[in-house]
Design an enzyme around this catalytic site. Structure first.
Site, PDB file in Angstrom:
ATOM      1  N   ASP A  95       1.002  -1.241  -0.011  1.00 26.49           N
ATOM      2  CA  ASP A  95      -0.072  -0.138  -0.029  1.00 26.49           C
ATOM      3  C   ASP A  95       0.908   1.398   0.025  1.00 26.49           C
ATOM      4  O   ASP A  95       0.447   2.309  -0.657  1.00 26.49           O
ATOM      5  CB  ASP A  95      -0.886   0.000   1.209  1.00 26.49           C
ATOM      6  CG  ASP A  95      -0.258  -0.302   2.602  1.00 26.49           C
ATOM      7  OD1 ASP A  95       1.061  -0.409   2.389  1.00 26.49           O
ATOM      8  OD2 ASP A  95      -0.852  -0.263   3.546  1.00 26.49           O
ATOM      9  N   HIS A  96       2.058   1.202   0.473  1.00 25.80           N
ATOM     10  CA  HIS A  96       2.928   2.530   0.670  1.00 25.80           C
ATOM     11  C   HIS A  96       3.672   2.899  -0.425  1.00 25.80           C
ATOM     12  O   HIS A  96       3.914   4.165  -0.556  1.00 25.80           O
ATOM     13  CB  HIS A  96       3.772   2.428   1.960  1.00 25.80           C
ATOM     14  CG  HIS A  96       3.204   2.616   3.363  1.00 25.80           C
ATOM     15  ND1 HIS A  96       2.269   1.539   3.807  1.00 25.80           N
ATOM     16  CD2 HIS A  96       3.443   3.613   4.155  1.00 25.80           C
ATOM     17  CE1 HIS A  96       1.838   2.077   4.876  1.00 25.80           C
ATOM     18  NE2 HIS A  96       2.446   3.307   5.290  1.00 25.80           N
ATOM     19  N   ASP A 160       3.604  -1.219  11.618  1.00 29.92           N
ATOM     20  CA  ASP A 160       3.110   0.380  11.152  1.00 29.92           C
ATOM     21  C   ASP A 160       2.113   0.982  12.353  1.00 29.92           C
ATOM     22  O   ASP A 160       1.645   0.051  12.960  1.00 29.92           O
ATOM     23  CB  ASP A 160       2.019   0.173  10.028  1.00 29.92           C
ATOM     24  CG  ASP A 160       1.633   1.503   9.632  1.00 29.92           C
ATOM     25  OD1 ASP A 160       2.369   1.892   8.553  1.00 29.92           O
ATOM     26  OD2 ASP A 160       0.947   2.260  10.141  1.00 29.92           O
ATOM     27  N   ARG A 448      -1.759  12.358  10.309  1.00 32.38           N
ATOM     28  CA  ARG A 448      -0.525  12.739  10.356  1.00 32.38           C
ATOM     29  C   ARG A 448      -0.236  14.115   9.742  1.00 32.38           C
ATOM     30  O   ARG A 448      -0.718  14.302   8.508  1.00 32.38           O
ATOM     31  CB  ARG A 448       0.626  12.012  10.050  1.00 32.38           C
ATOM     32  CG  ARG A 448       0.697  10.984  10.999  1.00 32.38           C
ATOM     33  CD  ARG A 448       2.208  10.427  11.569  1.00 32.38           C
ATOM     34  NE  ARG A 448       1.799   9.537  12.479  1.00 32.38           N
ATOM     35  CZ  ARG A 448       2.251   8.288  12.680  1.00 32.38           C
ATOM     36  NH1 ARG A 448       2.911   7.709  11.442  1.00 32.38           N
ATOM     37  NH2 ARG A 448       2.085   7.688  13.524  1.00 32.38           N
ATOM     38  N   SER A 643       6.260   7.412  13.263  1.00 33.34           N
ATOM     39  CA  SER A 643       5.936   5.908  12.642  1.00 33.34           C
ATOM     40  C   SER A 643       6.855   4.842  13.458  1.00 33.34           C
ATOM     41  O   SER A 643       7.589   5.247  14.356  1.00 33.34           O
ATOM     42  CB  SER A 643       6.728   6.123  11.403  1.00 33.34           C
ATOM     43  OG  SER A 643       7.359   4.943  10.476  1.00 33.34           O
ATOM     44  N   ARG A 645       8.591   2.767  11.637  1.00 36.21           N
ATOM     45  CA  ARG A 645       9.837   2.542  10.585  1.00 36.21           C
ATOM     46  C   ARG A 645      11.000   2.138  11.673  1.00 36.21           C
ATOM     47  O   ARG A 645      11.432   3.085  12.175  1.00 36.21           O
ATOM     48  CB  ARG A 645       9.989   3.469   9.529  1.00 36.21           C
ATOM     49  CG  ARG A 645      10.215   4.894   9.965  1.00 36.21           C
ATOM     50  CD  ARG A 645      10.250   5.968   8.820  1.00 36.21           C
ATOM     51  NE  ARG A 645       8.817   6.154   8.637  1.00 36.21           N
ATOM     52  CZ  ARG A 645       8.137   7.253   8.286  1.00 36.21           C
ATOM     53  NH1 ARG A 645       9.171   8.430   8.146  1.00 36.21           N
ATOM     54  NH2 ARG A 645       7.063   7.549   8.127  1.00 36.21           N
TER      55      ARG A 645
HETATM   56  C1  MIC Z   1       3.155   6.592   8.582  1.00 35.59           C
HETATM   57  O1  MIC Z   1       1.875   6.788   8.575  1.00 35.59           O
HETATM   58  O2  MIC Z   1       3.994   7.262   9.203  1.00 35.59           O
HETATM   59  C2  MIC Z   1       3.540   5.331   8.041  1.00 35.59           C
HETATM   60  C3  MIC Z   1       4.258   5.411   6.767  1.00 35.59           C
HETATM   61  O3  MIC Z   1       2.440   4.502   7.730  1.00 35.59           O
HETATM   62  C4  MIC Z   1       4.621   4.405   9.029  1.00 35.59           C
HETATM   63  C5  MIC Z   1       5.214   3.265   8.561  1.00 35.59           C
HETATM   64  C6  MIC Z   1       6.323   3.450   7.760  1.00 35.59           C
HETATM   65  O4  MIC Z   1       7.246   4.304   7.814  1.00 35.59           O
HETATM   66  O5  MIC Z   1       6.417   2.614   6.880  1.00 35.59           O
HETATM   67  C7  MIC Z   1       3.947   4.466  10.310  1.00 35.59           C
HETATM   68  O6  MIC Z   1       2.854   4.888  10.719  1.00 35.59           O
HETATM   69  O7  MIC Z   1       4.332   3.339  11.225  1.00 35.59           O
HETATM   70 FE1  SF4 Z   2      -0.692   4.766   5.011  1.00 39.19          FE
HETATM   71 FE2  SF4 Z   2       0.506   5.556   7.471  1.00 39.19          FE
HETATM   72 FE3  SF4 Z   2      -1.062   7.160   6.076  1.00 39.19          FE
HETATM   73 FE4  SF4 Z   2      -2.383   5.142   7.167  1.00 39.19          FE
HETATM   74  S1  SF4 Z   2      -1.146   6.869   7.961  1.00 39.19           S
HETATM   75  S2  SF4 Z   2      -2.575   6.016   4.778  1.00 39.19           S
HETATM   76  S3  SF4 Z   2      -0.788   3.786   7.080  1.00 39.19           S
HETATM   77  S4  SF4 Z   2       0.764   6.255   5.399  1.00 39.19           S
END
Ligand code: MIC
Ligand code: SF4
Length: 754
Positions: A95-96, A160, A448, A643, A645
Site C-alpha cells: 500500500d505504501h 506500522d 498525521r 512511525s 519504521r
Molecule cells: C506513517 O503513517 O508514517 C507510516 C508510513 O504508515 C509509518 C510506517 C512507515 O514508515 O513505513 C507508520 O505509521 O508506522
Molecule cells: Fe498509510 Fe500510514 Fe497514511 Fe495510514 S497513516 S494511509 S498507513 S501512510
C-alpha cells in the site's frame, strides 16, 4: 477464506476458563484491556498482578501484519532467523509504495512496474514462509485488517504505527518495529512494558456535523502528542455504543498521534453488525457466546476512577467538529474558533487541496457523509474552489461505493479518485500545483500532518478534519469558512447553506468486490528460492551488526544536537525515500536530514569535527565511521514520535552512531533502538541538554556494570579543555542489555538458534 475462524473459535472457547484463572489471581474487576493482556501472556506461569508502567511482560499475539514499506526490512531480518514458516498467522499488504499522480488505474500500473522487484520479493518471501499476501491495489493495511482479520478480544502486532486501528473491533493491536514482528513470527515472546490505562468515558451521542473523527481530534488536544506514551486508552459509555465500528476504528487509528500504545472499545452491537456485514457472521456468533468477556466489567465502567490510572470524559452532545494543525496533530481547534485562529496566526487562508480517505476515514459511512455534502454542492449550484482527492481504504470499499454511485457524486464536483493506497498521506504525491517554497494550506482527513509529510514542502500547512468537514472546506476554498454557520454564494449569486451531512453506516446491498487482491501462500514453501540481486538498488541482504566491544564508549563525536520536534519523518524521511526501504545502505543517505540542528537552526547542515567544515548529516556520519570514530545523536522531547519504521534506528546504527541521548522517547522508536543494539538514553536532568556543545567529544561510562538498576554516566569533553559529567537514565531490562551486548536482538536469536 483469508481469515482464521478456527483460531478465533478456539480462543473464544477457552476464554471463560482462562479469565477465571486470571480473576482468581487478581481478585478484582477488570477492564477489557486487562482481560486481553492477561489472556495473551506468553508464559501463563508468570501470571500475577503486573505493575502498570513498571513490569516488562511477555505476550503472545494472535497475528502479525506488515505493510510493504516496513515488511521489506522485517522479512530481510526474518530470513536470518532460521525458520521455515511463520509461527502465527501473518500478512503483508502492498500500500505504501504507490504514488498518487493522475488517478487510480494509471498510478497503480506505474507503481506495479516501478516497484516490481520489491513486490516480487515480498510476494515470494510471503509464499515461502506461509504469509498471506495482499497485492498492490488491494487496499491500505489497516482497512484490510479491519475488514478481514480483526476480532474482538484478540491481540495483534503490526509493523506500522496505525495498526491500532483494529481497536475499533475490540482488539489490542499495537504498532511495532520489524524486529519485534520477527520475534513473534519466529514463535518467540513479544515484550512490552505493562501499560498504564486511560479510561475515556463517552456520554451523549454524536450529532449534526460532529463525527467520530472529532472525538479523537479532541482527545489529541487534551493529551498532546506524548500524553498517551506507555498507555492504552479504553473507550466506554453510552456514547461509545452509538459510534459505528468503523468510526471506532478512526478513533483508535489516531491514537497513534498521541503516542498511545493502543486504544480499544468493548464488543457491542455495532461491532456485531460490522462483522456480519463483512461476511464474518460466524465470528460474530462465536463472539456473542462470550460477549461479557469481550468488554470491561460493569464495576470498572461504573467507577472508572478506581480502576484506570486516568479518566477523560467527553460529552458527545456538546462536542464540536474540530480542525487540527498545522504541523502537529494535537493542535486542536473547535470549528467555532478556527477562523480566528487562521487570522491570528496568519495561516494561509486560501485552501489549495482537500483530500479525504486514507487508512482511516475511508469507510462506507465516511464516504456517504462526505458524498452527501458533495451532492449538495451539485444541487445548489456551488462551484468547487479547490482540488479534491478521494482515497478509498480498500478495494472492497472502492468497489462498493462505486457500485452505489458515490464516486460519481465526487466526480461531479471535480473529485479525483486515487488508488487504494497511502499516496499523499505519506508523501507519495506528485502534487500538481506544487511550488516547493510557497506558503499554502491543504486539509485532509488523514491522521498525521508533520511538516513536509504530504508534499515535501515545509511551507505547506496541513490541517486534519473529518471527511465531511474537508469536503465542505473544499467547496468553500476558504479556511475561515464554518459550514455550521456560514453561507456560500452559488453560481446564480444566491446565498446558500450546506445542510448537515447524512451517512449510511453499512451498505444496504452489502459490500461486494470482484477481486479483493489476496494471494494465499504455498502450503509447503521449502522449494521456493529467494534471490536478491547483489547490485540491486532497492534490496540488500543484511550483514549482522558488530557486537559490543566490552568497553565504555569513549571519544564519540556529536553528530547532531536536534532541536524541537524530531519525528521519524525527520529521522528517516518517507516520500521518495520509500523506494530504499529494503536497502539499508541507500536509505541511510536520508539519516536525520529533516532534523533541525540546534547550533545553526538549519536542517541537514552539521559541523564535521574532523575537518571543521559544514556537511550533510549522513555524509558527516559516514566520515566519522570511516575514521573509526563512534558518534552520538542528542535530541529533545518525544524523539522518534510517529512511525514504526525501524530504519530510523537501523540507519544511525549502520552509519556508526552508538548512542541516542534525548529528553524523552516515543515508545516504538525507543524499542527499535534497543533491538538494533543501540544505546537509547535519556537525560536524568533535562537541563543537561544545554551543556552539550557542538565541538564536544562524548563518552558513556559505566557500561561494564550496565544493569537495569544503574544509571549510566555521560562525560562531555569540551574543545576548550573543560568537562561536564552527568547521569543518563535508561529503561533496559536484562534481555535488552543482552541485545546491546550481542550487537542486536537478531544476533542473539541467531546465536540461540545455532
Ligand atoms: C506513517 O503513517 O508514517 C507510516 C508510513 O504508515 C509509518 C510506517 C512507515 O514508515 O513505513 C507508520 O505509521 O508506522
Ligand atoms: Fe498509510 Fe500510514 Fe497514511 Fe495510514 S497513516 S494511509 S498507513 S501512510
Amino acid at each position: 477464506m483469508a481469515f482464521d475462524l478456527d483460531l478465533i473459535q478456539r480462543y473464544y472457547s477457552s476464554l471463560a476458563d482462562q479469565l477465571e484463572t486470571v480473576r482468581a489471581k487478581l481478585n478484582r474487576p477488570m477492564s477489557l484491556t486487562e482481560k486481553i493482556l492477561y489472556t495473551h501472556l506468553y508464559n501463563t506461569g508468570d501470571l500475577k498482578e503486573f505493575q502498570r508502567g513498571g513490569d516488562y511482560v511477555n505476550f503472545s499475539p494472535d497475528r502479525v501484519a506488515m505493510q510493504d514499506a516496513t515488511a521489506q526490512m522485517a522479512l530481510l531480518q526474518f530470513m536470518q532467523a532460521g525458520k521455515d514458516k511463520v509461527a502465527v498467522p501473518s500478512t503483508v499488504h502492498c500500500d505504501h509504495l504507490i504514488q498518487a499522480k493522475v488517478g487510480a488505474d494509471d498510478d497503480l500500473k506505474t507503481a506495479i512496474s516501478t516497484n516490481k522487484e520489491v513486490f516480487d520479493f515480498l510476494s515470494n518471501v510471503s509464499n515461502k514462509y506461509g504469509i498471506g499476501f495482499w497485492k498492490p491495489g488491494a487496499g491500505i493495511i489497516h482497512q484490510v485488517i479491519l475488514e478481514n482479520y480483526a476480532f474482538p478480544g484478540g491481540m495483534m502486532i503490526g509493523t506500522d504505527s496505525h495498526t491500532v486501528n483494529a481497536g475499533g473491533l475490540g482488539m489490542v493491536a499495537i504498532g511495532v518495529g520489524g524486529a519485534d514482528a520477527v520475534d513473534v513470527m519466529a514463535g518467540m515472546p513479544w515484550e512490552l512494558k505493562f501499560p498504564k490505562l486511560i479510561g475515556v468515558k463517552l456520554t451523549g451521542k454524536l450529532n449534526g456535523w460532529t463525527s467520530a473523527k472529532d472525538v479523537i481530534l479532541k482527545v489529541a488536544g487534551v493529551l498532546t502528542v506524548k500524553g498517551g506514551t506507555g498507555k492504552i486508552l479504553e473507550y466506554f459509555g453510552e456514547g461509545a455504543e452509538n459510534i459505528s465500528c468503523t468510526g471506532k476504528g478512526t478513533i483508535c487509528n489516531m491514537g497513534a498521534e498521541i503516542g498511545a500504545t493502543t486504544s480499544l472499545f468493548g464488543y457491542d452491537e455495532k461491532m456485531r453488525a460490522y462483522l456480519r456485514g463483512t461476511e464474518r457472521a460466524d465470528v460474530a456468533e462465536a463472539a456473542d457466546k462470550v460477549a461479557a468477556h469481550l468488554t470491561g466489567d460493569p464495576e470498572v465502567y461504573a467507577a472508572p476512577e478506581k480502576y484506570f490510572d486516568e479518566v477523560i470524559e467527553i460529552n458527545l452532545d456538546e462536542l464540536e467538529p474540530h480542525i487540527n494543525g498545522p504541523f502537529s496533530p494535537d493542535k486542536a481547534w473547535p470549528i467555532s474558533e478556527f477562523a480566528r485562529a487562521v487570522e491570528e496566526n496568519g495561516y494561509p487562508r486560501d485552501l489549495e487541496v482537500g483530500l479525504i480517505g486514507s487508512c482511516t476515514n475511508s469507510s462506507y459511512e465516511d464516504i456517504t457523509r462526505a458524498a452527501s455534502i458533495a451532492q449538495q454542492a451539485v444541487d445548489k449550484g456551488l462551484k468547487v474552489a479547490t482540488e479534491f482527492t478521494i482515497t478509498p481504504g480498500s478495494e472492497q470499499v472502492r468497489y462498493t461505493v462505486d457500485r452505489d454511485g458515490l464516486l460519481d457524486v465526487f466526480g461531479k464536483i471535480g473529485g479525483v479518485v486515487l488508488a487504494n493506497a497511502c499516496g499523499p498521506c505519506i508523501g507519495q504525491w506528485a502534487r500538481h500545483n506544487a511550488d516547493k517554497e510557497k506558503k499554502n494550506s491543504i486539509i485532509t482527513s488523514f491522521n498525521r500532518n508533520f511538516a513536509k509529510r504530504n508534499d515535501g514542502n515545509p511551507n505547506t500547512h496541513a490541517f486534519v478534519a473529518s471527511p465531511e468537514i474537508v469536503t465542505a472546506m473544499t467547496i468553500a476554498g476558504d479556511l475561515t469558512f464554518n459550514p455550521l454557520t456560514d453561507s456560500l454564494t452559488n453560481e446564480k449569486g444566491e446565498q446558500v447553506k450546506l445542510e448537515e451531512p447524512r451517512g449510511i453506516e453499512m451498505p444496504a446491498m452489502g459490500f461486494s468486490v470482484e477481486d479483493n487482491g489476496y494471494q494465499a501462500p504455498a502450503e509447503d514453501g521449502s522449494h521456493i528460492d529467494i534471490n536478491v540481486a547483489p547490485d540491486s538498488r532497492r534490496l540488500q541482504l543484511l550483514d549482522p551488526f558488530a557486537p559490543w566491544e566490552g568497553e565504555d564508549l569513549t571519544g564519540m563525536k556529536l553528530l547532531i544536537k536536534a532541536e524541537g520536534k524530531c519525528t521519524t519523518d525527520h529521522i528517516s524521511m518517507a516520500g521518495p525515500w520509500l523506494r530504499y526501504r529494503g536497502h539499508l545502505d541507500n536509505i541511510s543517505n536520508n539519516l536525520l536530514i529533516g532534523a533541525v540542528n540546534f547550533f545553526n537552526k538549519k536542517t541537514n547542515a552539521v559541523t564535521n569535527q574532523l575537518t571543521g567544515e559544514t556537511g550533510e548529516v549522513p555524509e558527516t556520519a559516514r566520515a566519522y565511521k570511516a575514521a573509526g570514530i563512534g558518534s552520538i545523536v542528542v535530541g529533545d522531547e518525544n524523539y522518534g514520535e510517529g512511525s514504526s519504521r525501524e530504519h530510523a534506528a537501523m540507519e544511525p546504527r549502520h552509519l556508526g552512531v552508538r548512542v541516542v541521548l534525548v529528553k524523552s522517547f516515543a515508545r516504538i522508536h525507543e524499542t527499535n533502538l534497543k533491538k538494533q543494539g543501540m544505546l537509547g538514553l535519556t537525560f536524568a536532568d533535562k537541563d543537561d541538554y544545554d551543556k552539550v556543545r557542538e565541538d564536544d567529544t562524548i563518552s558513556v561510562l559505566g557500561l561494564r556494570k550496565f544493569s537495569p538498576e544503574n544509571n549510566l554516566l555521560v562525560r562531555l569533553d569540551h574543545a576548550d579543555g573543560t568537562t561536564d559529567e552527568f547521569e543518563a537514565n535508561h529503561t533496559y531490562n536484562e534481555t535488552q542489555i543482552a541485545w546491546f551486548r550481542a550487537g542486536s536482538a537478531l544476533n542473539l536469536i541467531r546465536m540461540q538458534n545455532q
